[in-house]
Design an enzyme around this catalytic site. Structure first.
Site, PDB file in Angstrom:
ATOM      1  N   HIS B 131      10.084 -40.942 -26.257  1.00  0.00           N
ATOM      2  CA  HIS B 131       9.434 -40.297 -25.121  1.00  0.00           C
ATOM      3  C   HIS B 131       9.363 -38.798 -25.437  1.00  0.00           C
ATOM      4  O   HIS B 131      10.214 -38.274 -26.146  1.00  0.00           O
ATOM      5  CB  HIS B 131      10.314 -40.553 -23.887  1.00  0.00           C
ATOM      6  CG  HIS B 131       9.753 -40.089 -22.587  1.00  0.00           C
ATOM      7  ND1 HIS B 131       9.743 -38.766 -22.213  1.00  0.00           N
ATOM      8  CD2 HIS B 131       9.206 -40.775 -21.537  1.00  0.00           C
ATOM      9  CE1 HIS B 131       9.215 -38.660 -20.997  1.00  0.00           C
ATOM     10  NE2 HIS B 131       8.873 -39.861 -20.568  1.00  0.00           N
ATOM     11  N   ASP B 208      18.973 -41.645 -25.586  1.00  0.00           N
ATOM     12  CA  ASP B 208      18.174 -41.499 -24.365  1.00  0.00           C
ATOM     13  C   ASP B 208      18.175 -42.855 -23.677  1.00  0.00           C
ATOM     14  O   ASP B 208      17.485 -43.776 -24.096  1.00  0.00           O
ATOM     15  CB  ASP B 208      16.758 -41.052 -24.751  1.00  0.00           C
ATOM     16  CG  ASP B 208      15.781 -41.115 -23.578  1.00  0.00           C
ATOM     17  OD1 ASP B 208      16.150 -41.615 -22.503  1.00  0.00           O
ATOM     18  OD2 ASP B 208      14.633 -40.672 -23.761  1.00  0.00           O
ATOM     19  N   GLN B 211      15.596 -45.779 -20.008  1.00  0.00           N
ATOM     20  CA  GLN B 211      15.031 -47.117 -19.803  1.00  0.00           C
ATOM     21  C   GLN B 211      16.065 -48.221 -20.034  1.00  0.00           C
ATOM     22  O   GLN B 211      15.747 -49.397 -19.896  1.00  0.00           O
ATOM     23  CB  GLN B 211      13.842 -47.332 -20.745  1.00  0.00           C
ATOM     24  CG  GLN B 211      12.681 -46.398 -20.485  1.00  0.00           C
ATOM     25  CD  GLN B 211      11.989 -46.676 -19.163  1.00  0.00           C
ATOM     26  OE1 GLN B 211      12.050 -47.795 -18.639  1.00  0.00           O
ATOM     27  NE2 GLN B 211      11.334 -45.674 -18.612  1.00  0.00           N
ATOM     28  N   LYS B 234      15.434 -44.170 -12.075  1.00  0.00           N
ATOM     29  CA  LYS B 234      15.036 -45.415 -12.733  1.00  0.00           C
ATOM     30  C   LYS B 234      16.073 -46.506 -12.507  1.00  0.00           C
ATOM     31  O   LYS B 234      15.878 -47.665 -12.868  1.00  0.00           O
ATOM     32  CB  LYS B 234      14.830 -45.174 -14.227  1.00  0.00           C
ATOM     33  CG  LYS B 234      13.685 -44.189 -14.508  1.00  0.00           C
ATOM     34  CD  LYS B 234      13.271 -44.202 -15.959  1.00  0.00           C
ATOM     35  CE  LYS B 234      12.517 -42.956 -16.369  1.00  0.00           C
ATOM     36  NZ  LYS B 234      11.199 -42.807 -15.766  1.00  0.00           N
ATOM     37  N   CYS B 372       3.848 -40.723 -21.799  1.00  0.00           N
ATOM     38  CA  CYS B 372       4.633 -39.619 -22.377  1.00  0.00           C
ATOM     39  C   CYS B 372       5.162 -39.997 -23.756  1.00  0.00           C
ATOM     40  O   CYS B 372       6.284 -39.641 -24.133  1.00  0.00           O
ATOM     41  CB  CYS B 372       5.782 -39.194 -21.474  1.00  0.00           C
ATOM     42  SG  CYS B 372       5.234 -38.542 -19.900  1.00  0.00           S
TER      43      CYS B 372
END
Lengths: 147, 414
Positions: B131, B208, B211, B234, B372
């Protein structure tokens, strides 16, 4: 709101079979447009004869609204003076953004874009080609962005 | 002849969906089908209530007042930090820094850690499917320090090339920064292998997890990563709150990145000294409402169980993949063998942006665009994709509606 109002037959047809799709060699003016939100990319080529747009081509990738709008624009401005093209753009801009905008006969097939104003997120798709044409006429070199 | 067993949903979907007020509404006259969970998940009433209750009963500034409300607010806020520690199985709340979200968490590391650890010629290893939030902060750090980015390629399935990754680790590698789960493709990254190879060279790893946290159990000690970043919204929590987990020894050695109240111990015009972890990285009044809402979201998610959530989402993914593959002209972008519950796709002759508008008129919310992750779009040579991302509250019937609407789009564009 009705989808058929946005995706009128004229729009779908010009998306599937865009008119004046292609390039023009120098000394034709050229400008690139980009809509970062959806990734639409467009290059407009204009061949001027004095003040008159003698030929216009465009190429690129985009959604149906942006491709059809560019195709309709190419048909509408060919053979017109720059001033006429600008005046036409003003009318299209009104059509895309003002609920009460009239649809004068001078718009011709461009009137098919009227449904776009019901879908605010899509207005930029329809106007990208006009901004790019303007940049090509101005002879600008920096790519045009809708953002 | 064998009859295929009818699988009962392992979750009581009707009851769970009733927890989400927003899912009850109609959009353009149709029941909302919310398939944009990868962009932002919806909040259950438990989270909305926790946010409101804090505002109605307990709000005051934290870490300051001697008065009762300030103590209540501080207890709730620090309780939320402990809740996050437990969710991630971090060793200590000193390792839990509240931020605005994943993006800020990564920027914090890029600026603070990067500022003192990167030299000209040093290398940061990222992957092709990151991302922008895990690309641009490193580019900025490189500009400031003279370090370089190394980008590990992916294959046509959207999986990381592990051999290329191992080969990219060298004498100058200072940090590995990778997604845990790809937002554009759904790929679950081989984080164990990624961390093991980096650790063998003494290179710290940032993951990261934006997600990943909504879909699978994250245990930072088991992962053995050095930094882990994610966002509250999220994970069915509020926006504007996120977390940076950092290994204590690394955080301890890092300078503050923003100055202000709360992050100091003493201030004089000759110089200032810094507060303890994690406050050193939390200048200014923090987002208490967000942290408390996030803690409520973690309670909610753990109440269902991430394993059950993951299992049902996997069923949804398999169901959607099979149904979407059968739509003429549709190509799924990203076919990793290990995938989280999202499907990115393109359709011949219909631009994703048009799909987005057409589906919206049917009350179906999906994401369209570059997600993104422009390098991913470039890699697959598409300007954009449509992405349906599923949460545990989604149903097979909703996927059926998605598929029916896609057939409609195809007919319209003939």
């Amino acid at each position: 709101m009705d989808l058929k109002d946005l995706y009128r037959d004229v729009i779908l047809d010009h998306n599937k079979r865009p008119r004046n799709f292609g390039t023009l060699p120098p000394p034709a003016h050229e400008a690139r447009g980009h809509n970062p939100l959806c990734g639409d990319q467009l290059t407009v080529y204009v061949e001027l004869d004095g003040d008159v747009i003698r030929d216009l081509r465009f190429e690129g990738k985009g959604c149906a609204i942006s491709v059809a709008s560019a195709s309709l624009m190419s048909e509408a401005v060919k053979g017109r003076s720059r001033a006429d093209a600008n005046a036409l753009y003003e009318q299209v801009h009104d059509l895309l953004t003002r609920q009460d905008a009239p649809s004068p006969p001078s718009l011709g097939k461009l009137a098919a874009l009227q449904g776009v104003r019901e879908f605010p997120a899509r207005v930029k798709c329809a106007s990208l080609c006009w901004h790019t044409l303007n940049a090509a006429l101005e002879g600008g070199v920096a790519p045009v962005s809708t953002e | 002849m064998a009859v295929a067993p009818r699988l009962a949903p392992p979750l009581d979907l009707e009851r769970l969906r009733a927890d989400f007020p927003i899912l009850q509404q109609r959009v353009h006259g149709k029941p909302l089908v919310y398939l944009d969970n990868g962009a932002s998940a919806q909040r259950p009433r438990a989270v909305l209530d926790a946010e409101r209750r804090y505002g109605e009963q307990f709000h005051a500034n934290v870490h300051r007042g001697v008065h009762w409300l300030s103590q209540q607010a501080t207890d709730l806020f620090e309780g939320a930090r402990e809740r996050v520690r437990r969710f991630l199985n971090a060793r200590s709340t000193k390792e839990i820094v509240f931020t605005r979200g994943t993006t800020e968490s990564i920027n914090l590391v890029a600026q603070s850690w990067g500022g003192v650890n990167l030299r000209p010629g040093d290398e940061i290893v990222i992957s092709w499917l990151e991302h922008h939030a895990n690309i641009v902060p490193w580019q900025l750090a490189c500009e400031r320090t003279g370090a370089r980015l190394r980008v590990v390629p992916i294959d046509r399935r959207g999986e990381l090339d592990l051999d290329a990754y191992r080969a990219s680790l060298g004498e100058r590698t200072r940090l590995v920064a990778m997604s845990h789960v790809s937002n554009a493709l759904g790929t679950v990254m081989p984080v164990r292998e990624i961390v093991a190879a980096a650790r063998a060279r003494g290179v710290p790893v940032l993951l990261d997890g934006a997600q990943a946290v909504p879909h699978l159990r994250v245990d930072v000690q088991a992962l053995d990563c050095d930094f882990y970043a994610f966002s509250g919204h999220k994970l069915y929590g509020p926006t504007g709150i996120g977390v940076l987990y950092g290994r204590e020894a690394l955080l301890e050695a890092m300078p503050p990145w923003q100055g202000g109240g709360d992050m100091i111990r003493t201030v004089s015009f000759e110089g200032s000294t810094w507060n303890d972890l994690p406050y050193k990285f939390e200048a200014g009044t923090p987002n208490m409402t967000g942290a408390i809402g996030l803690a409520a979201a973690m309670d909610y998610v753990d109440g269902i169980g991430l394993e059950r959530i993951g299992a049902w989402e996997h069923e949804l993914l398999e169901y959607a993949t099979a149904k979407l593959q059968a739509v003429p002209g549709l190509t799924i972008v990203g076919q990793a063998r290990d995938k989280a519950s999202l499907v990115s796709f393109v359709m011949d002759g219909v631009h994703p942006h048009d799909l987005g508008t057409i589906l919206d008129q049917d009350g179906i919310a999906i994401r369209t665009g570059h997600h993104c992750a422009m390098p991913v779009m470039t890699f697959f040579d598409v300007p954009a994709t449509a992405r349906a991302s599923f949460a545990f509250y989604n149903t097979r019937a909703e996927i059926d509606r998605l598929v029916a609407a896609l057939h409609g789009a195809r007919e319209m564009f003939g």
